[in-house]
Design an enzyme around this catalytic site. Structure first.
Site, PDB file in Angstrom:
ATOM      1  N   ALA A 145      22.782  34.391   3.505  1.00  0.00           N
ATOM      2  CA  ALA A 145      21.490  33.703   3.402  1.00  0.00           C
ATOM      3  C   ALA A 145      21.580  32.260   3.871  1.00  0.00           C
ATOM      4  O   ALA A 145      20.641  31.717   4.453  1.00  0.00           O
ATOM      5  CB  ALA A 145      20.997  33.751   1.955  1.00  0.00           C
ATOM      6  N   GLU A 146      22.720  31.638   3.600  1.00  0.00           N
ATOM      7  CA  GLU A 146      22.874  30.219   3.922  1.00  0.00           C
ATOM      8  C   GLU A 146      23.091  29.966   5.409  1.00  0.00           C
ATOM      9  O   GLU A 146      22.462  29.082   5.991  1.00  0.00           O
ATOM     10  CB  GLU A 146      24.061  29.643   3.136  1.00  0.00           C
ATOM     11  CG  GLU A 146      23.811  29.465   1.657  1.00  0.00           C
ATOM     12  CD  GLU A 146      22.898  28.285   1.370  1.00  0.00           C
ATOM     13  OE1 GLU A 146      22.676  27.463   2.275  1.00  0.00           O
ATOM     14  OE2 GLU A 146      22.404  28.196   0.241  1.00  0.00           O
ATOM     15  N   SER A 147      24.008  30.693   6.022  1.00  0.00           N
ATOM     16  CA  SER A 147      24.424  30.329   7.382  1.00  0.00           C
ATOM     17  C   SER A 147      24.554  31.493   8.343  1.00  0.00           C
ATOM     18  O   SER A 147      24.844  31.273   9.524  1.00  0.00           O
ATOM     19  CB  SER A 147      25.772  29.617   7.322  1.00  0.00           C
ATOM     20  OG  SER A 147      26.802  30.543   6.981  1.00  0.00           O
TER      21      SER A 147
END
Length: 260
Positions: A145-147
Site C-alpha cells: 500500500a505504501e510504495s
C-alpha cells in the site's frame, strides 16, 4: 474568529464537567457536522470534553481548512442552546469563520490494490516478520500500500523507501539508510510491532496510526476522519486479505472482532 474563540463562544452556557473543562456536542446528520451545546434532535451526537487550559483544541469538524457559517440560538427542553445548524425555532446570533488545526502528516501511499507480490524481497520480509512477530502478510500489505515495493519511493509528505518511513520513525528506529530495502523493512516492522503493542493487536488502528500518526488516532479516539486515512485503512485491509490467501493462510480481518 479563531477556533478557540469560536468554541468558547458556543460553550458560554454549557454545563461544565469541572472547573477546567466544558462539553461540546459533535452532531452528524445527512453527511454534515455541527457543533452544539446540547445534543441535536434528529442527529447522531457525541460528547467531547474540552480542557479550557489545553494548548490546542481537537479538530471537531473532521475536515481541514477554513470554514464559515452561522452560530444560532434556540430553546430546547427549557434551556437556551447554541449550535451551528439552523434548526426549527433557531435565531441567528453571529457569522463566524474558523481555521481548523493543521492536519497530521497523512499520506495515501503510491501502491494500488492489486495482486500479491510474494517474490519481492522474500528473505527481508521473512526475516523481519520472524524478528518482530508481525504477521508477514500484514507487513507486506503495508509495504504494498505504501510504495508497491519501490525502494526509492518518496511521498509528498517526506516518507521514504519501501515502508515509506517518516523522518521521526527513521530516527526512532535507527534506520541509517531509508532507501535500503532491508533497513526499511526491518525498521517498518519494528514500528508496526510497537503500534500493535500500543493498540492491543487492533491492526485497523495500527494502519491508521502508520498513515496519519499516533497523535491523530489519539485525537479522534480511532481512525481519523481524513479521507486519505480512511481509504488507506480500507486498502490495507483488502491487501491483507489477499496476502493471507496467497500465502495459504486463514482469512483474518484488520479489525478486531468480538469473541464468539
Amino acid at each position: 474568529m479563531n477556533l478557540r474563540h469560536f468554541l468558547l463562544a458556543i460553550l458560554l452556557l454549557c454545563v461544565c464537567v469541572d472547573a477546567q473543562a466544558r462539553t461540546v456536542w459533535r452532531c452528524l446528520r445527512d453527511g454534515t457536522v455541527s457543533l452544539a451545546t446540547a445534543p441535536e434532535p434528529g442527529s447522531q451526537c457525541s460528547a467531547k470534553t474540552l480542557d479550557d487550559d489545553a494548548a490546542a483544541l481537537p479538530n471537531l469538524w473532521g475536515a481541514i481548512g477554513v470554514f464559515s457559517g452561522t452560530l444560532y440560538q434556540r430553546e430546547q427542553d427549557g434551556h437556551i442552546v447554541y449550535g451551528t445548524r439552523n434548526l426549527p425555532g433557531s435565531t441567528k446570533v453571529q457569522q463566524f469563520s474558523v481555521a481548523t488545526p493543521a492536519a497530521s502528516p497523512a499520506h495515501v501511499g503510491v501502491g494500488a490494490v492489486g495482486k500479491p507480490q510474494l517474490g519481492v524481497y522474500r528473505s527481508e520480509f521473512k526475516s523481519a516478520a520472524r524478528a518482530t512477530g508481525v504477521d508477514e502478510a500484514y507487513l507486506r500489505a503495508i509495504a504494498h500500500a505504501e510504495s508497491a515495493y519501490a525502494a526509492d519511493a518518496v511521498s509528498t509528505k517526506g516518507a521514504k523507501g519501501v515502508m515509506q518511513l517518516m523522518p521521526d520513525v527513521i530516527s526512532d528506529y535507527a534506520v541509517k539508510d531509508p532507501f535500503s530495502a532491508k533497513q526499511s523493512i526491518i525498521g517498518g516492522a519494528r514500528y508496526l510491532q510497537a503500534l500493535e503493542a500500543r493498540y492491543g493487536g487492533d491492526n485497523m488502528l495500527v494502519a491508521a496510526a502508520y498513515n496519519a500518526g499516533i497523535g491523530a488516532v489519539t485525537q479522534y479516539g480511532g481512525v481519523p476522519p481524513y479521507v486519505e486515512t480512511q481509504e488507506y485503512v480500507a486498502k490495507v485491509g483488502e491487501l491483507y486479505a489477499r496476502y493471507r490467501k496467497a500465502m495459504g493462510l486463514a482469512p483474518r480481518s484488520v479489525q478486531l472482532q468480538p469473541a464468539s
